[in-house]
Scaffold this motif. Structure first.
Motif, PDB file in Angstrom:
ATOM      1  N   HIS A 192      -2.357   5.924  -1.776  1.00 26.66           N
ATOM      2  CA  HIS A 192      -3.338   7.018  -1.722  1.00 26.66           C
ATOM      3  C   HIS A 192      -4.557   6.613  -0.893  1.00 26.66           C
ATOM      4  N   ARG A 193      -4.953   5.343  -1.063  1.00 27.96           N
ATOM      5  CA  ARG A 193      -6.130   4.883  -0.317  1.00 27.96           C
ATOM      6  C   ARG A 193      -5.825   4.819   1.185  1.00 27.96           C
ATOM      7  N   ILE A 194      -4.615   4.314   1.514  1.00 24.33           N
ATOM      8  CA  ILE A 194      -4.238   4.214   2.932  1.00 24.33           C
ATOM      9  C   ILE A 194      -4.240   5.598   3.586  1.00 24.33           C
ATOM     10  N   ARG A 195      -3.687   6.580   2.872  1.00 25.29           N
ATOM     11  CA  ARG A 195      -3.646   7.935   3.434  1.00 25.29           C
ATOM     12  C   ARG A 195      -5.043   8.459   3.708  1.00 25.29           C
ATOM     13  N   SER A 196      -5.956   8.181   2.796  1.00 30.06           N
ATOM     14  CA  SER A 196      -7.278   8.772   2.964  1.00 30.06           C
ATOM     15  C   SER A 196      -8.044   8.135   4.118  1.00 30.06           C
ATOM     16  N   ARG A 227      15.065  -3.497  10.341  1.00 26.35           N
ATOM     17  CA  ARG A 227      13.955  -2.564  10.459  1.00 26.35           C
ATOM     18  C   ARG A 227      13.701  -1.862   9.127  1.00 26.35           C
ATOM     19  N   ALA A 228      14.791  -1.422   8.508  1.00 27.40           N
ATOM     20  CA  ALA A 228      14.661  -0.706   7.235  1.00 27.40           C
ATOM     21  C   ALA A 228      14.070  -1.630   6.184  1.00 27.40           C
ATOM     22  N   GLU A 229      14.469  -2.911   6.224  1.00 27.11           N
ATOM     23  CA  GLU A 229      13.960  -3.858   5.241  1.00 27.11           C
ATOM     24  C   GLU A 229      12.454  -4.078   5.436  1.00 27.11           C
ATOM     25  N   LEU A 230      12.037  -4.142   6.720  1.00 26.81           N
ATOM     26  CA  LEU A 230      10.605  -4.289   7.008  1.00 26.81           C
ATOM     27  C   LEU A 230       9.832  -3.104   6.436  1.00 26.81           C
ATOM     28  N   ALA A 231      10.383  -1.896   6.667  1.00 26.58           N
ATOM     29  CA  ALA A 231       9.705  -0.697   6.178  1.00 26.58           C
ATOM     30  C   ALA A 231       9.679  -0.696   4.651  1.00 26.58           C
ATOM     31  N   ARG A 232      10.821  -1.081   4.044  1.00 23.78           N
ATOM     32  CA  ARG A 232      10.876  -1.108   2.575  1.00 23.78           C
ATOM     33  C   ARG A 232       9.850  -2.092   2.019  1.00 23.78           C
ATOM     34  N   ALA A 233       9.764  -3.278   2.701  1.00 20.05           N
ATOM     35  CA  ALA A 233       8.821  -4.295   2.241  1.00 20.05           C
ATOM     36  C   ALA A 233       7.401  -3.750   2.343  1.00 20.05           C
ATOM     37  N   TYR A 234       7.147  -3.036   3.428  1.00 23.36           N
ATOM     38  CA  TYR A 234       5.812  -2.454   3.595  1.00 23.36           C
ATOM     39  C   TYR A 234       5.498  -1.505   2.445  1.00 23.36           C
ATOM     40  N   PHE A 235       6.453  -0.608   2.144  1.00 24.33           N
ATOM     41  CA  PHE A 235       6.201   0.363   1.076  1.00 24.33           C
ATOM     42  C   PHE A 235       6.105  -0.315  -0.288  1.00 24.33           C
ATOM     43  N   ARG A 236       6.927  -1.393  -0.446  1.00 19.48           N
ATOM     44  CA  ARG A 236       6.882  -2.124  -1.701  1.00 19.48           C
ATOM     45  C   ARG A 236       5.468  -2.668  -1.921  1.00 19.48           C
ATOM     46  N   GLU A 237       4.931  -3.280  -0.837  1.00 20.88           N
ATOM     47  CA  GLU A 237       3.625  -3.924  -0.966  1.00 20.88           C
ATOM     48  C   GLU A 237       2.488  -2.925  -1.068  1.00 20.88           C
ATOM     49  N   ASN A 238       2.718  -1.726  -0.502  1.00 21.94           N
ATOM     50  CA  ASN A 238       1.609  -0.776  -0.440  1.00 21.94           C
ATOM     51  C   ASN A 238       1.719   0.374  -1.431  1.00 21.94           C
ATOM     52  N   ALA A 239       2.765   0.337  -2.256  1.00 23.83           N
ATOM     53  CA  ALA A 239       3.000   1.467  -3.157  1.00 23.83           C
ATOM     54  C   ALA A 239       1.758   1.823  -3.970  1.00 23.83           C
ATOM     55  N   ARG A 250       1.293   1.082  14.023  1.00 25.61           N
ATOM     56  CA  ARG A 250       2.597   0.458  14.234  1.00 25.61           C
ATOM     57  C   ARG A 250       2.567  -0.993  13.751  1.00 25.61           C
ATOM     58  N   ASP A 251       1.531  -1.706  14.197  1.00 34.17           N
ATOM     59  CA  ASP A 251       1.459  -3.150  13.910  1.00 34.17           C
ATOM     60  C   ASP A 251       1.217  -3.420  12.433  1.00 34.17           C
ATOM     61  N   GLU A 252       0.351  -2.617  11.825  1.00 31.82           N
ATOM     62  CA  GLU A 252      -0.056  -2.946  10.442  1.00 31.82           C
ATOM     63  C   GLU A 252       0.563  -2.027   9.399  1.00 31.82           C
ATOM     64  N   HIS A 253       1.076  -0.882   9.815  1.00 25.93           N
ATOM     65  CA  HIS A 253       1.542   0.089   8.813  1.00 25.93           C
ATOM     66  C   HIS A 253       2.967   0.588   9.041  1.00 25.93           C
ATOM     67  N   ALA A 254       3.727  -0.170   9.797  1.00 27.68           N
ATOM     68  CA  ALA A 254       5.170   0.091   9.938  1.00 27.68           C
ATOM     69  C   ALA A 254       5.526   1.429  10.574  1.00 27.68           C
ATOM     70  N   HIS A 255       4.554   2.091  11.233  1.00 28.09           N
ATOM     71  CA  HIS A 255       4.931   3.336  11.919  1.00 28.09           C
ATOM     72  C   HIS A 255       5.856   2.997  13.085  1.00 28.09           C
TER      73      HIS A 255
END
Ligand SMILES: C[S@@+](CC[C@H](N)C(=O)[O-])C[C@H]1O[C@@H](n2cnc3c(N)ncnc32)[C@H](O)[C@@H]1O
Length: 332
Positions: free
Chosen positions: A124-128, A108-120, A261-266
Motif C-alpha cells: 500500500h505504501r509503495i503504491r501511494s 523472471r517469474a521467480e524474481l517477480a515472486r520474490a519481489y512481491f513476497r518481500e513487499n507484500a 524496473r530496477d527496484e520494483h520489478a516492472h
C-alpha cells in the motif's frame, strides 16, 4: 512480391529462423535472446536488425531496454506467423531454444515472486508513492457501477484492495494472484472489511482455472506492467468474460522511470493506448475510449473493452492454453 522475397531471404538462415520462433513466444530483450542462442550480442543484434528491416520482427525501445516481438502489422507479419506455425516445436534445436526460454521465464517469474513476497506488507505504501489512488479508485468504482456486473474477477488482486472497493457493488467478487503472501494479506483485509461475497484464490493470469464466460467484469489493476506477455493475459481475461462483459485495465501511460524496473520489478514502462486497444480487439473485445488520470510523474490510464457476441467466444473456446494464438504476437 518484392517484400516477400526480401523477408524470405532474411529468414533463410538458421539463427534468424530461431529468432523468429522465439519472438513469437513473448517480448524478448537482446540479452535474453543472446542467453538462449549462446551467441555473442553483436552477432545476435545483427540478425535482429536484418529481421526487423525485413518486417518480420518489431523492435521497440522502452527506456534503456529494447524489446523484440513478432511483427504486429505489415506485409511480412502474416509470413512470420506462417513460418512459426510451420516450425516443429519438437525439432531438437527449437526444442532446446524453447527449453532455455522456459528457464528464463521461470527465473523472471521467480524474481517477480520474490519481489512481491518481500513487499507484500508494504505494498500500500509503495503504491501511494506514485499516484493519488483515491482518484483512480473513484473512477474505477464509476466504471463498475455503470456496468453493474453480477460476478467480478480481479486478476493480480495483491492485497485485495480492488475487491475491497468493488465487492460491495457486485454479488460475487473473486480475486486471483500468484503470490501466497499477497493472498494471505488479502484474506485478512476482506475479513476485516466484512466482505463475505469476496474470496481469493492462488492462480496464474495466463492460465486461469476458471471456465469460459463466467464473469461479467474482469479488472486488472496495476498488474500488466509486470507481464512478459500482456496480450496473452488480456486474451485469457477475455476468455472468462461473458458476452457484453467488461474488461477494465488500469496501468500507467508510457513513461521513463527506469527505477521502477530496477527496484520494483516492472517489465514494461507503461502502455500506449493504441497498443492496448489492439490487444483487446485481437482478444475479441471492443475497446472504448480510455480515461487518462494525469499525475506527477506518472499518468494512470483506465482502459475498458467489452466482450463481443458469442460467435467469437466459440472461437476462443477452440483454443487450448499454450496454443499459438495464446502466444504473444500471434494475437494480431
Ligand atoms: C502491483 S500488485 C497489484 C495488486 C492489486 N491489483 C492492486 O492494485 O492493489 C501486482 C500483483 O500482480 C500479481 N501477479 C503478477 N504476475 C501474476 C501472474 N502471472 N498471475 C497472477 N498474479 C500475478 C502479483 O503477485 C501482485 O500481487
Amino acid at each position: 512480391m518484392e517484400h516477400l522475397l526480401a523477408a524470405l531471404r532474411a529468414v533463410a538462415e538458421p539463427t534468424r529462423l530461431r529468432l523468429v520462433v522465439l519472438c513469437a513466444r513473448g517480448e524478448l530483450t537482446v540479452s535474453e535472446l543472446t542467453q538462449i542462442l549462446g551467441q555473442s550480442q553483436p552477432r545476435v543484434s545483427r540478425h535482429l536488425k536484418l529481421l526487423c528491416e525485413a518486417g518480420l520482427l518489431d523492435r521497440f525501445r522502452e527506456g534503456s531496454w529494447v524489446f523484440y516481438r513478432l511483427s504486429q502489422a505489415g506485409p511480412a507479419s502474416a509470413l512470420a506467423r506462417q513460418l512459426v506455425a510451420a516450425c516443429d516445436d519438437a525439432d531438437p534445436t527449437i526444442a532446446l531454444d524453447l527449453q532455455r526460454l522456459g528457464a528464463i521465464k521461470r527465473q523472471r517469474a521467480e524474481l517477480a515472486r520474490a519481489y512481491f513476497r518481500e513487499n507484500a506488507d508494504q505494498w500500500h505504501r509503495i503504491r501511494s508513492l506514485y499516484i493519488d489512488e483515491r482518484e483512480v479508485e473513484a473512477a474505477l468504482v464509476e466504471v463498475i457501477a455503470a456496468a453493474d456486473p453480477r460476478d467480478l474477477l480481479d486478476i493480480g488482486t495483491g492485497t485485495g484492495r480492488m475487491l475491497e472497493i468493488l465487492a460491495p457493488r457486485v454479488e460475487h467478487a473473486r480475486g486471483i494472484d500468484q503470490s501466497r503472501e499477497m493472498l494471505s494479506i488479502a484474506r485478512v483485509n476482506l475479513a476485516r472489511a466484512g466482505l463475505e461475497n469476496g474470496s481469493v484464490r492462488l492462480g496464474d493470469m495466463y492460465q486461469l482455472a476458471v471456465p469460459d464466460a463466467s464473469f461479467d467484469a474482469v479488472v486488472i489493476h496495476q498488474v500488466l506492467h509486470y507481464a512478459d506477455r500482456p496480450a496473452a493475459a488480456i486474451f485469457e481475461a477475455a476468455r472468462v468474460l461473458r458476452p457484453n462483459g467488461i474488461l477494465v485495465l488500469v496501468d500507467f501511460a508510457p513513461h521513463a522511470l527506469e527505477f521502477l524496473r530496477d527496484e520494483h520489478a516492472h517489465r514494461r514502462l507503461g502502455f500506449a493506448d493504441a497498443e492496448v486497444a489492439e490487444w483487446c480487439r485481437a482478444a475479441g473485445l471492443d475497446p472504448t475510449s480510455p480515461r487518462h488520470l494525469p499525475g506527477d510523474p506518472l499518468t494512470v490510464v483506465i482502459w475498458t473493452a467489452h466482450r463481443r457476441a458469442p460467435t467469437n467466444l466459440r472461437f476462443a473456446q477452440t483454443l487450448q492454453p499454450g496454443s499459438p494464438a495464446l502466444v504473444e504476437g500471434e494475437l494480431h
